[in-house]
Design an enzyme around this catalytic site. Sequence first.
Site, PDB file in Angstrom:
ATOM      1  N   LYS A   1       0.847  -1.212   0.000  1.00 33.46           N
ATOM      2  CA  LYS A   1       0.000   0.000   0.000  1.00 33.46           C
ATOM      3  C   LYS A   1       0.872   1.249   0.000  1.00 33.46           C
ATOM      4  O   LYS A   1       1.874   1.320   0.726  1.00 33.46           O
ATOM      5  CB  LYS A   1      -0.897  -0.032   1.246  1.00 33.46           C
ATOM      6  CG  LYS A   1      -1.937   1.083   1.303  1.00 33.46           C
ATOM      7  CD  LYS A   1      -2.784   0.956   2.576  1.00 33.46           C
ATOM      8  CE  LYS A   1      -3.914   1.977   2.605  1.00 33.46           C
ATOM      9  NZ  LYS A   1      -4.708   1.893   3.857  1.00 33.46           N
TER      10      LYS A   1
ATOM     11  N   SER B   1      -9.721   1.634   3.009  1.00 28.61           N
ATOM     12  CA  SER B   1      -8.883   2.403   2.116  1.00 28.61           C
ATOM     13  C   SER B   1      -7.832   1.587   1.363  1.00 28.61           C
ATOM     14  O   SER B   1      -7.303   2.058   0.367  1.00 28.61           O
ATOM     15  CB  SER B   1      -8.183   3.505   2.907  1.00 28.61           C
ATOM     16  OG  SER B   1      -7.245   2.954   3.813  1.00 28.61           O
TER      17      SER B   1
ATOM     18  N   SER C   1      -9.722  -0.554   7.274  1.00 27.47           N
ATOM     19  CA  SER C   1      -9.137  -0.391   5.933  1.00 27.47           C
ATOM     20  C   SER C   1      -8.390  -1.603   5.379  1.00 27.47           C
ATOM     21  O   SER C   1      -8.039  -1.604   4.204  1.00 27.47           O
ATOM     22  CB  SER C   1      -8.203   0.820   5.912  1.00 27.47           C
ATOM     23  OG  SER C   1      -8.942   2.014   5.843  1.00 27.47           O
TER      24      SER C   1
END
Lengths: 99, 487
Positions: free
Chosen positions: B80, B155, B179
């Site tokens: 990420k 997210s 997330s």
Amino acid sequence: MAEPKITLAEVEHVARLARLDLSQAEKERMRSQLDAILTYIDKLRQLDTDNVEPTSHAIPMVNVMREDEVRPCLPTEAMLANAPERASDFFRVPRIIEE
Amino acid sequence: MPRMTGLTIPEVAARYRSGAATPTQVVEAYLRRIEALDPKLRAYVTVTRESALARAEAANRRLKAGTPAGPLDGIPLAIKDVICTKGVRTTCSSKILETFVPPYDASVITRLTAAGVVMLGKTNMDEFAMGSSTENSAFFPTRNPWDLTRVPGGSSGGSAAAVAADLAAGGLGSDTGGSIRQPAAFCGTVGLKPTYGRVSRYGLVAFASSLDQIGPFARDVRGAAMLLQAIAGHDPLDSTSTDVPVPDYEAALGQSVEGRRVGIPNEYFIEGMDPEVEQAVWVAIEVLKGLGARIEKVSLPHTDYALAAYYLIAPAEASSNLARYDGVKYGYRAPGNKDLIQMYGRTRAEGFGAEVKRRIMLGTYALSAGYYEAYYGKAQRVRTLVRRDFQQAFERVDLLACPTAPTVAFKLAEKEDPLQMYLCDIFTIPVNLAGLPGLSLPCGFTQGGLPIGLQLIGKPFDESTLLSAAYAYERATPWHRRVPELA
């Protein structure tokens, strides 16, 4: 209609504190969105928390100490490599002192 | 030629050990898949082709010499873009960090590099990890591999989509209010948020420091266990990382579910949730029962207040953490300013997206003079109540089982109202407030073919119990073997 949770003047004040130059349209939209969110958040008032200690951290910990010793850190060039503007070994910003 | 992709992490590792495949072959196959399929999915912000090939080559040599760096040597991962990678652009999917190249690695990256892992690239996310759909990326939305008209969740939507679509063998995300777990549920992968303090946050770009935690994505539970093993443990560079011994997670997978007490929280089955989700989760609970678990109803009475408390605490911490983006040291700076104050205000107005500004405003308001006790102070007290709920439940049970999210993946642009988006996380947020470990794994599909997530919640630092229960469930069910068609 219910009293608004937050006024346009408060939005402007908070935006100044947060250093966000919002446009007029953004301020209006922000006001109504924050109003809806704060109205939702108001449900917390239903709870009696007078005798409840606050939690700032889920896993309890006390101060974490270490020896105060000199350790290697990143070199100046590496720290300046991302600077939007630099002047020799400094970050350059607009003038802050009157001539 | 043997299959190089479509394998779980332990399957790839086994092929390396037997000599059936090399890291270079596997990494090249993944890079080809990314090239062919990522234009549809848009999971990656940056693909690190050259360094991936170089690291694969180094892993080849170690494996050939019989001196692998560890069980993850040569395993290709998606990271990420909120996790700092030295020399590789780390954007947080924000305009304000679009050109930022960190001068150091996050501790999880240092550990994974030492373990021989090959990073394929950096994945898309909601800007600064604020969102539940990855639509808040300043660059582009990521799509759900099961239905390209739907969101992957957020997210960490890029990492979840990349792992589900087999554009990486596994990945890392971060979880502040769900997330990792919510996108894992929406994309049909395993996603684990470790206990707060289990994994170092050093080099994780901060959103809400008392809630953020890095964790793994994988297509099976064993893969998630192997990744957690590599990243868990105390780090002197993060004083909130806890010095608690790290058990052998793979060994823990062998533990039986027989006799384990599994609590089912009443408050996690609510009106308005997708009936197909509710049905699938009840069936999953029956499977656990069939495996010998003792099912008990429990109550977490303050669940309904957790979301409201979270939306004061997380924005408050964010407003403070994001004060550093001032256009001075790194990142975007608005051009043509007459003074410093104007530079700050314009840089931040132009550099941040709408959701980030909203949270900064909300947090600044909650912390401002006259409102601090009524909002922030109140939220912290409610956080105590939420935490106590879990402590009381865990006096009676070993773990909790419930849905990860109230719905399956929704359509892009379906949720325009911020509050509606926040409500996606009602079942994941309490876990962050209490600092507990939570795991999501696939427990079925809707008639329309969308994955459904089962969430398991554990006691602090008891990831082993979560992983062993998840592993037993996975072995008894077929869901993890289903793959999206993305030809």
